[in-house]
Write a protein that holds these residues in place. Sequence first.
Motif, mmCIF file in Angstrom:
data_model
loop_
_atom_site.group_PDB
_atom_site.id
_atom_site.type_symbol
_atom_site.label_atom_id
_atom_site.label_comp_id
_atom_site.label_asym_id
_atom_site.label_seq_id
_atom_site.Cartn_x
_atom_site.Cartn_y
_atom_site.Cartn_z
ATOM 1 N N PRO A 165 0.837 -1.207 0.000
ATOM 2 C CA PRO A 165 0.000 0.000 0.000
ATOM 3 C C PRO A 165 0.872 1.257 0.000
ATOM 4 O O PRO A 165 1.960 1.276 0.585
ATOM 5 C CB PRO A 165 -0.789 -0.109 1.309
ATOM 6 C CG PRO A 165 -0.671 -1.541 1.733
ATOM 7 C CD PRO A 165 0.646 -2.024 1.207
ATOM 8 N N ALA A 166 0.407 2.272 -0.666
ATOM 9 C CA ALA A 166 1.090 3.561 -0.584
ATOM 10 C C ALA A 166 1.013 4.053 0.864
ATOM 11 O O ALA A 166 0.045 3.756 1.581
ATOM 12 C CB ALA A 166 0.417 4.564 -1.518
ATOM 13 N N SER A 167 2.012 4.800 1.298
ATOM 14 C CA SER A 167 2.010 5.274 2.681
ATOM 15 C C SER A 167 0.952 6.352 2.900
ATOM 16 O O SER A 167 0.529 6.598 4.030
ATOM 17 C CB SER A 167 3.389 5.818 3.058
ATOM 18 O OG SER A 167 3.746 6.915 2.221
ATOM 19 N N SER A 168 0.519 7.000 1.825
ATOM 20 C CA SER A 168 -0.536 8.011 1.880
ATOM 21 C C SER A 168 -1.078 8.192 0.472
ATOM 22 O O SER A 168 -0.489 7.693 -0.502
ATOM 23 C CB SER A 168 0.007 9.344 2.400
ATOM 24 O OG SER A 168 0.936 9.893 1.471
ATOM 25 N N VAL A 169 -2.163 8.922 0.347
ATOM 26 C CA VAL A 169 -2.701 9.222 -0.978
ATOM 27 C C VAL A 169 -1.672 9.989 -1.798
ATOM 28 O O VAL A 169 -1.396 9.663 -2.958
ATOM 29 C CB VAL A 169 -4.011 10.022 -0.853
ATOM 30 C CG1 VAL A 169 -4.368 10.699 -2.179
ATOM 31 C CG2 VAL A 169 -5.147 9.109 -0.410
ATOM 32 N N ALA A 170 -1.092 11.022 -1.208
ATOM 33 C CA ALA A 170 -0.116 11.831 -1.932
ATOM 34 C C ALA A 170 1.077 11.001 -2.367
ATOM 35 O O ALA A 170 1.594 11.160 -3.487
ATOM 36 C CB ALA A 170 0.343 13.004 -1.061
ATOM 37 N N ASP A 171 1.527 10.079 -1.511
ATOM 38 C CA ASP A 171 2.661 9.219 -1.873
ATOM 39 C C ASP A 171 2.293 8.298 -3.030
ATOM 40 O O ASP A 171 3.111 8.059 -3.928
ATOM 41 C CB ASP A 171 3.088 8.391 -0.657
ATOM 42 C CG ASP A 171 4.204 7.404 -0.999
ATOM 43 O OD1 ASP A 171 5.306 7.856 -1.376
ATOM 44 O OD2 ASP A 171 3.961 6.189 -0.905
ATOM 45 N N GLY A 172 1.070 7.790 -3.036
ATOM 46 C CA GLY A 172 0.649 6.913 -4.123
ATOM 47 C C GLY A 172 0.653 7.618 -5.463
ATOM 48 O O GLY A 172 1.159 7.092 -6.468
#
Length: 349
Positions: A165-172
């Motif tokens: 999973p991405a660590s956050s939406v922004a990171d994804g």
Amino acid sequence: MKTLATYPVLRHLLDENRQFALGGRGTTNHCPMALTALAAMGASAERLEEFFDHWHTHYSLPAEVSPHEVNYADFASCLGERPMYAGLQNCFQQRIMERGSSEVVREVLATIPVAPATSAFHALIRLSYGLQSGHDAEIAAGLAALVVANFAIDIPTFAISDRLPASSVADGFRQIADGMGGKKFEGRMITEKMAAVIRDRRFIQVLPAMPVTSQLLDELARWAIAAYWQTGDFTILHMVTGVHAIRQLIPYLHPLRRQALCSDAWLALCVAYASVGAPALLPEQECLDSLKQANFRAPSWDYLFNQAILNNDDHAIKFTYTCSREYGLHAHPFHSLYQAAAMRMLDIK
């Protein structure tokens, strides 16, 4: 939002909208959504009628007759069958009159793929506006659009089952931007470009799994408004309004379906972002710092509403209304981004 009782002309015009097709000239039918947003922002009855006449003259197409009637028990057989739109709208409207909108929305969304990207997010957006206005024919229209134009993003589970999973939406989204390297996709319409992304091997390789967070929609909304403020991109605009529409549907879903909708929303927005070249973006905080350094003075929503009401651009109308609704859901300092983004859409210097 003011009630329909306050705006009898809105109900009349939404009824009149039945004469228009699902699509328009080079677009989809934005007329009922724009009318509802105009009414919610305080437009006069005369202005609603003026906008309706403008849409009718410049964009509308006549409604088409479906080849046969649809029984409610068989509505799923219309999945992907655009000629059945009018028949399915009639079917859903009759069922809503008999059983109520909440039950029908819940049943339909439990039966078919919710597919947020359907018609470039417009099916869910139209459904959400129908729910906000409480207009049976518009609720039925949104459901029918979701069925007949259903655009479920089907990426084989085995292809991405090992993703972290991405660590956050922004990171994804940053991972997608880094991995896609600005790759462009061919297509005239938003969904055409999105379909090309789904077939792209590089995208499948860089697509991150959904971040683990209880605030997914809030994070998606904050990322989307910052992304629109930076880019002014037309597809990203629909990501902003699409996330807000998804919020309206959550209460109608069983908890397990809510999780599935969030997963579908993550995937749809990742594909939409890649479809416009996944532009590199500043972090949210840097956007806020930039506004602060520029001594940005946010105008009142009344001022922005007045500017939107005078505008014949249906996207400007809906976007301003959406920004005002999302504004109330996010803590300061994100408020300023919604006002700045609305100013950009309305071309206010």
